[in-house]
Design a protein around this motif. Structure first.
Motif, PDB file in Angstrom:
ATOM      1  N   TYR A 214       0.803  -1.229   0.000  1.00  0.00           N
ATOM      2  CA  TYR A 214       0.000   0.000   0.000  1.00  0.00           C
ATOM      3  C   TYR A 214       0.831   1.272   0.000  1.00  0.00           C
ATOM      4  CZ  TYR A 214      -4.023  -2.980   0.766  1.00  0.00           C
ATOM      5  OH  TYR A 214      -4.993  -3.935   0.613  1.00  0.00           O
ATOM      6  N   PRO A 294     -14.030   4.654  -6.657  1.00  0.00           N
ATOM      7  CA  PRO A 294     -13.841   5.522  -5.484  1.00  0.00           C
ATOM      8  C   PRO A 294     -14.462   6.888  -5.758  1.00  0.00           C
ATOM      9  CG  PRO A 294     -11.751   4.569  -6.202  1.00  0.00           C
ATOM     10  CD  PRO A 294     -12.753   4.231  -7.252  1.00  0.00           C
ATOM     11  N   TYR A 395      -4.634   3.452  -4.144  1.00  0.00           N
ATOM     12  CA  TYR A 395      -5.457   2.885  -3.062  1.00  0.00           C
ATOM     13  C   TYR A 395      -5.663   3.990  -2.025  1.00  0.00           C
ATOM     14  CZ  TYR A 395      -0.851   0.730  -3.748  1.00  0.00           C
ATOM     15  OH  TYR A 395       0.410   0.436  -4.192  1.00  0.00           O
ATOM     16  N   TYR A 398      -4.491   5.294   4.113  1.00  0.00           N
ATOM     17  CA  TYR A 398      -5.111   4.807   5.356  1.00  0.00           C
ATOM     18  C   TYR A 398      -4.654   5.635   6.546  1.00  0.00           C
ATOM     19  CZ  TYR A 398      -6.665   1.017   2.500  1.00  0.00           C
ATOM     20  OH  TYR A 398      -7.284   0.304   1.516  1.00  0.00           O
ATOM     21  N   ASN A 418     -17.402   0.909  -3.384  1.00  0.00           N
ATOM     22  CA  ASN A 418     -16.027   1.177  -2.952  1.00  0.00           C
ATOM     23  C   ASN A 418     -15.923   1.723  -1.543  1.00  0.00           C
ATOM     24  OD1 ASN A 418     -16.092   0.948  -5.938  1.00  0.00           O
ATOM     25  ND2 ASN A 418     -13.876   0.969  -5.610  1.00  0.00           N
ATOM     26  N   GLU A 421     -13.322  -0.087   0.273  1.00  0.00           N
ATOM     27  CA  GLU A 421     -11.869   0.108   0.074  1.00  0.00           C
ATOM     28  C   GLU A 421     -11.202   0.726   1.281  1.00  0.00           C
ATOM     29  OE1 GLU A 421      -9.534   1.144  -3.366  1.00  0.00           O
ATOM     30  OE2 GLU A 421     -11.403   1.546  -4.391  1.00  0.00           O
ATOM     31  N   TRP A 422     -11.974   1.438   2.119  1.00  0.00           N
ATOM     32  CA  TRP A 422     -11.343   2.052   3.298  1.00  0.00           C
ATOM     33  C   TRP A 422     -11.153   1.046   4.425  1.00  0.00           C
ATOM     34  CZ3 TRP A 422     -12.889   4.863  -0.636  1.00  0.00           C
ATOM     35  CH2 TRP A 422     -12.043   5.918  -0.998  1.00  0.00           C
ATOM     36  N   SER A 425      -8.019  -2.170   0.264  1.00  0.00           N
ATOM     37  CA  SER A 425      -8.216  -2.152  -1.188  1.00  0.00           C
ATOM     38  C   SER A 425      -7.571  -3.390  -1.782  1.00  0.00           C
ATOM     39  CB  SER A 425      -7.564  -0.895  -1.764  1.00  0.00           C
ATOM     40  OG  SER A 425      -7.663  -0.905  -3.173  1.00  0.00           O
ATOM     41  N   MET A 429     -11.717  -7.457  -2.374  1.00  0.00           N
ATOM     42  CA  MET A 429     -12.602  -6.571  -1.621  1.00  0.00           C
ATOM     43  C   MET A 429     -13.635  -5.948  -2.565  1.00  0.00           C
ATOM     44  SD  MET A 429     -11.608  -6.995   1.393  1.00  0.00           S
ATOM     45  CE  MET A 429     -12.047  -5.749   2.591  1.00  0.00           C
ATOM     46  N   SER A 430     -13.215  -5.600  -3.795  1.00  0.00           N
ATOM     47  CA  SER A 430     -14.166  -5.049  -4.766  1.00  0.00           C
ATOM     48  C   SER A 430     -15.236  -6.085  -5.109  1.00  0.00           C
ATOM     49  CB  SER A 430     -13.447  -4.606  -6.045  1.00  0.00           C
ATOM     50  OG  SER A 430     -12.614  -3.506  -5.768  1.00  0.00           O
TER      51      SER A 430
END
Ligand SMILES: Cc1cc2nc3c(=O)[nH]c(=O)nc-3n(C[C@H](O)[C@H](O)[C@H](O)COP(=O)(O)OP(=O)(O)OC[C@H]3O[C@@H](n4cnc5c(N)ncnc54)[C@H](O)[C@@H]3O)c2cc1C
Length: 460
Positions: A214, A294, A395, A398, A418, A421-422, A425, A429-430
């Motif tokens: 990330y 997003p 992404y 965070y 989305n 995604e937080w 990501s 997850m999608s």
């Protein structure tokens, strides 16, 4: 009798399209043609009964953050590249759609660079690695890190049965709680709260995993995303033969949905409590809408159905042909390097073409926050050839202290995939977001859920 031109005018009018859609059933818009949007279209068309009409809007290329780049005639992954063996949605869809797995040759040796020197090196022989890691970080730290990771993956696995049973979640914390009551808090606490791991392990191994996956440091990252990063360091990782981007294309084909190659500018509530979408100079009405990208503030939503714009991490991906990494730059021979401290890059690693062939000259992929100059690249690599560079809003950035819960449901029949995604990501997850949207659409429109029919792969 009507004239042919009158009939043509009627057939092409929006009113006629609506009457056709009424006969065919509900009409749903999916905004975004990445893996999340195309999977939403697939689940909507293949698991809802009766089958709704689905339009997928994509302003750029289908695939979104899954894309390829070409160097000297070979294609390489530019965006999302690795898939974890326990990503069951991806595994199942890849098998169902007849795509093949590809595994790259394992890294020969990975070096950890703290900005000044190589602080740790693993070898290609696993037993030696384990012994070296146990010596450096302590056997209990390794045991406890692995135990916590496996516990988390075990709880995550519950989502598949939950989604199979048709459950729909209005917000992310409800979905996470259904997997484990401990998950929501893990998205709002710092990685530094992970217990029982030595400071060196946190700095070097956890720091490296976050940096590679990330592009971020453990101080801000959430506990949840930290474990997702550690899972990305496990064995058995794979990719789709020919490129991961093949999955969104195959999903779209299997959905048999309409692709509308435009940016949706605005979604508003229509008088009959459906949604009116505006793109280009065109508008049309939908019974339900799924936003599968997003939220960046350029899509206008009804004022009482907003999603907040959250910061994304900007990442440069550089693909570079070179004979080798320059050993004098790092003070010793290295092949793959991960930054665990201050360095201009996050990671440097040898990569392989998506079709499994071996290129004439090695190719390396660099992730960095800033774009590296040719001069810098020539100091780090020997005999540099072609270079391709791409900037991604890759992404979320965070930050455990600001990570509030996010809503999937923005309004009646309006979902935002989305939001997930937080939490973390990743392609998987999608897909979790996509399946949730399809389950919610079924509930909202009063449609039954069914198992998808077998696919005629020749038609894809
Ligand atoms: C460099 C990089 C490396 C990564 N590595 C991995 C990895 O190894 N493994 C992994 O699992 N994940 C990885 N990821 C993350 C993964 O790629 C993403 O989580 C996933 O692809 C997101 O898919 P999505 O469909 O949700 O969103 P996107 O792929 O962003 O798709 C959204 C689409 O919506 C379109 N769009 C947006 N607004 C509109 C509009 N108003 N109208 C019409 N179209 C619109 C966009 O053009 C875009 O194509 C990586 C990502 C990057 C960038």
């Amino acid at each position: 009798m009507f004239s042919r031109s009158f009939l043509f005018a009627v057939l092409s009018s929006t009113a006629f399209l609506h009457s056709v859609s009424f006969v065919r059933g509900y009409k749903i818009a999916v905004i975004g043609g990445g893996i999340g949007g195309t999977a939403t279209a697939y689940f909507l068309r293949n698991t809802l009964d009766p089958q709704p009409q689905v339009d997928v809007f994509e302003e750029n290329e289908v695939g979104g953050r899954l894309d390829l780049s070409t160097l000297s005639g070979f294609q390489y992954e530019l965006g999302g590249s690795i898939i974890h063996p326990r990503n069951k949605h991806v595994v199942e869809l890849v098998n169902r759609l007849g795509l093949e797995h590809r595994s790259d040759p394992p890294f020969s040796k990975t070096s950890f660079f703290d900005g000044k020197e190589i602080v740790f090196e693993d070898s290609s022989w696993t037993v030696v690695d384990l012994a070296k890691m146990a010596w450096r970080y302590g056997p209990m730290t390794l045991y406890k890190a692995n135990k916590q990771l496996q516990d988390m993956l075990g709880h995550f696995d519950r989502i598949y049965d939950i989604q199979e049973s048709g459950d729909c979640f209005a917000n992310v914390s409800e979905l996470l709680s259904a997997m484990s009551p401990t998950f929501p808090a893990m998205t709002q606490t710092s990685a530094d709260t992970i217990e029982d791991l030595s400071a060196e392990f946190m700095r070097e191994i956890v720091g490296a995993a976050l940096r590679v996956n990330y592009g971020q440091y453990s101080a801000n990252a959430t506990k949840f995303v930290t474990f997702v990063s550690l899972a990305g360091s496990e064995g058995g990782l794979w990719a789709i033969d020919g490129g991961n981007k093949r999955l969104p294309y195959a999903l779209l084909a299997a959905a048999d949905a309409f692709l509308i190659p435009h940016k949706v500018r605005k979604v508003e509530r229509s008088q009959d409590e459906r949604y009116l979408l505006h793109w280009d100079q065109v508008s049309d009405t939908y019974d339900a809408v799924v936003v599968a990208a997003p939220f960046d503030g350029t899509l206008e939503l009804p004022s009482n159905m907003q999603a907040s714009v959250r910061p994304m991490e900007g990442i440069w991906v550089t693909l570079i042909e070179a004979s080798a990494v320059n050993s004098s730059y790092f003070g010793r021979p290295v092949s793959d390097v991960i930054a665990v401290g201050l360095a201009w890059f996050n990671s440097i690693g040898r990569v392989w073409p998506v079709d499994g062939r071996t290129p004439d000259k090695p190719v390396y992929k660099i992730f960095s926050a800033e774009k590296p100059s040719r001069q810098l690249l020539e100091s780090v690599f020997v005999d540099v050839g072609q270079v391709e560079q791409h900037h991604w809003l890759a992404y979320p950035h965070y930050d455990w202290s600001k990570n509030a819960d996010a809503s999937f449901q923005l309004g009646p029949g309006l979902w935002y995939n989305n939001a997930i995604e937080w939490t973390a990501s990743a392609m998987e997850m999608s897909l979790v977001g996509a399946k949730n949207a399809a389950n919610c659409a079924a509930k909202h429109l009063g449609l039954a859920l069914k198992q998808p029919e077998p696919i005629d792969k020749d038609e894809l």
